[in-house]
Motif scaffolding. Structure first.
Motif, short mmCIF file in Angstrom:
data_model
loop_
_atom_site.label_atom_id
_atom_site.label_comp_id
_atom_site.label_asym_id
_atom_site.label_seq_id
_atom_site.Cartn_x
_atom_site.Cartn_y
_atom_site.Cartn_z
N SER A 155 18.05 3.88 41.92
CA SER A 155 17.14 5.01 42.03
C SER A 155 15.88 4.07 42.34
N GLY A 156 14.85 5.09 42.78
CA GLY A 156 13.66 4.53 43.23
C GLY A 156 13.00 5.37 44.25
N ILE A 157 11.87 5.19 44.64
CA ILE A 157 10.99 5.76 45.74
C ILE A 157 11.15 5.27 47.03
N ARG B 204 19.97 8.91 32.37
CA ARG B 204 18.54 9.16 31.66
C ARG B 204 17.81 8.42 32.68
N LYS B 205 18.05 7.32 33.29
CA LYS B 205 17.25 6.76 34.13
C LYS B 205 17.09 7.66 35.32
N ALA B 206 18.13 8.52 35.74
CA ALA B 206 17.89 9.39 36.72
C ALA B 206 17.01 10.64 36.32
N ARG C 20 15.14 3.64 27.26
CA ARG C 20 15.55 3.71 25.69
C ARG C 20 16.65 2.59 25.51
N PHE C 21 17.27 2.29 26.53
CA PHE C 21 18.49 1.40 26.26
C PHE C 21 18.50 0.03 27.06
N GLY C 22 18.48 0.40 28.50
CA GLY C 22 18.66 -0.67 29.52
C GLY C 22 18.67 -0.18 30.80
N GLU C 23 19.34 -1.00 31.91
CA GLU C 23 19.62 -0.50 33.28
C GLU C 23 21.20 -0.22 33.24
N ASP C 24 21.48 0.46 34.32
CA ASP C 24 23.02 0.96 34.48
C ASP C 24 22.91 0.73 36.22
N ASN D 29 29.52 -2.35 38.38
CA ASN D 29 29.04 -0.98 38.59
C ASN D 29 30.25 0.11 37.74
N HIS D 30 31.12 -0.37 37.11
CA HIS D 30 32.18 0.47 36.39
C HIS D 30 32.80 1.44 37.36
N PHE D 31 33.08 0.53 38.57
CA PHE D 31 33.54 1.55 39.67
C PHE D 31 32.95 2.73 40.03
N GLY D 32 31.64 2.99 39.64
CA GLY D 32 30.81 4.03 40.01
C GLY D 32 31.02 5.18 38.93
N CYS D 33 31.05 4.73 37.71
CA CYS D 33 31.29 5.42 36.60
C CYS D 33 29.98 5.19 35.74
#
Length: 270
Positions: free
Chosen positions: A46-48, A84-86, A37-41, A73-77
């Motif tokens: 995440s993955g397999i 949405r990726k999750a 939708r927007f991009g990567e965070d 990583n915005h200090f994990g925030c």
């Protein structure tokens, strides 16, 4: 150790990051990026991959290992696109009958204006709603901080584990102290009142068990975690989707206690 001391341990810069656990627990990894939708965070990895030979989907909040990665990583925030990726990966896991393993370590969701503009609250709420009806097993492990909805968006699971010095809270102790006493310096008092420790979570049925910490021998610690997760997945994957959903529903009906006529009463399934 009191609650404030455990909070400081959960935030210690030397603790292994989400990326370290992903590397230690899962083999044959393929990271999958973007929310379409927007991009990567980058705050959420995440993955397999495989856990003891079983195909799984992994989702981990990563605070970063140094200043550059922490800022990235915005200090994990996580941002909305991270959640949405999750959710995209969880729905994919459901489609291919793969269990999901989530590793949680966050002060809370990112609170900047851009996150709100892109629907932060909606993203978190949608994750919680969808996870409750996900027709594949989900296990979440709080490896550090479990802050507010930012953590719950990855922890509405069939089994929740807490590391020994991990914490789980509805609001940060600093925020709680600022609201209740108008004094952020009373963070130690707030931490105690909030009942944020792993022992509190087990007592309140929010978490199943406490995982001992042994960072001096991190590979051995992760090997023990692998054994526990594998046993849980063997049990959960043997259930039909209907049995899994019913068991998940009953788990959340049992959470918490309340006081009545001076006595502590636990909630029941009914």
């Amino acid at each position: 150790m009191n609650a404030f001391e455990r909070l400081k341990e959960a935030r210690h810069a030397g603790r292994p990051t989400g990326a370290a656990y992903v590397a230690a627990l899962f083999e044959n990894r393929l990271d999958l990026c973007g929310d379409r939708r927007f991009g990567e965070d980058p705050a959420i990895i995440s993955g397999i991959g495989t856990l003891s030979g079983r195909p799984v989907t992994y989702i981990a909040i990563d605070k970063g290992a140094d200043l550059d990665s922490r800022m990235r990583n915005h200090f994990g925030c996580p941002m909305p696109e991270g959640y949405r990726k999750a959710l995209r990966l969880m729905k994919q896991a459901e489609k291919f009958h793969r269990p999901v393993i989530c590793l949680v370590d966050t002060l809370g969701a990112y609170c900047g204006a851009e996150a709100e503009e892109r629907g932060q609250g909606e993203a978190i709420a949608e994750n919680i709603l969808e996870m409750m009806g996900l027709r594949t097993p989900v296990i979440s492990v709080v490896i550090g901080e479990g802050g507010s909805g930012g953590a719950l968006a990855l922890a509405a699971a069939d089994r929740v584990y807490m590391l020994e010095n991990a914490v789980y809270s509805v609001i940060s102790p600093e925020g709680c102290a600022s609201i209740l006493w108008k004094d952020s310096g009373r963070v130690a008092d707030a931490a105690q009142c909030l009942h944020i420790t792993a022992a509190d979570m087990v007592d309140l049925h929010v978490a199943e068990e406490i995982i001992p910490e042994n960072f001096a021998d991190f590979p051995q610690m992760c090997a023990a975690m692998t054994v526990q997760l594998t046993m849980d997945l063997d049990e959960l994957c043997a259930l039909t989707p209907e049995e899994l959903l019913e068991q998940r529903y009953r788990r959340y009906r049992r959470i918490g206690v309340y006081e009545e006529n001076g006595s502590i009463v636990r909630f029941t399934e009914h």
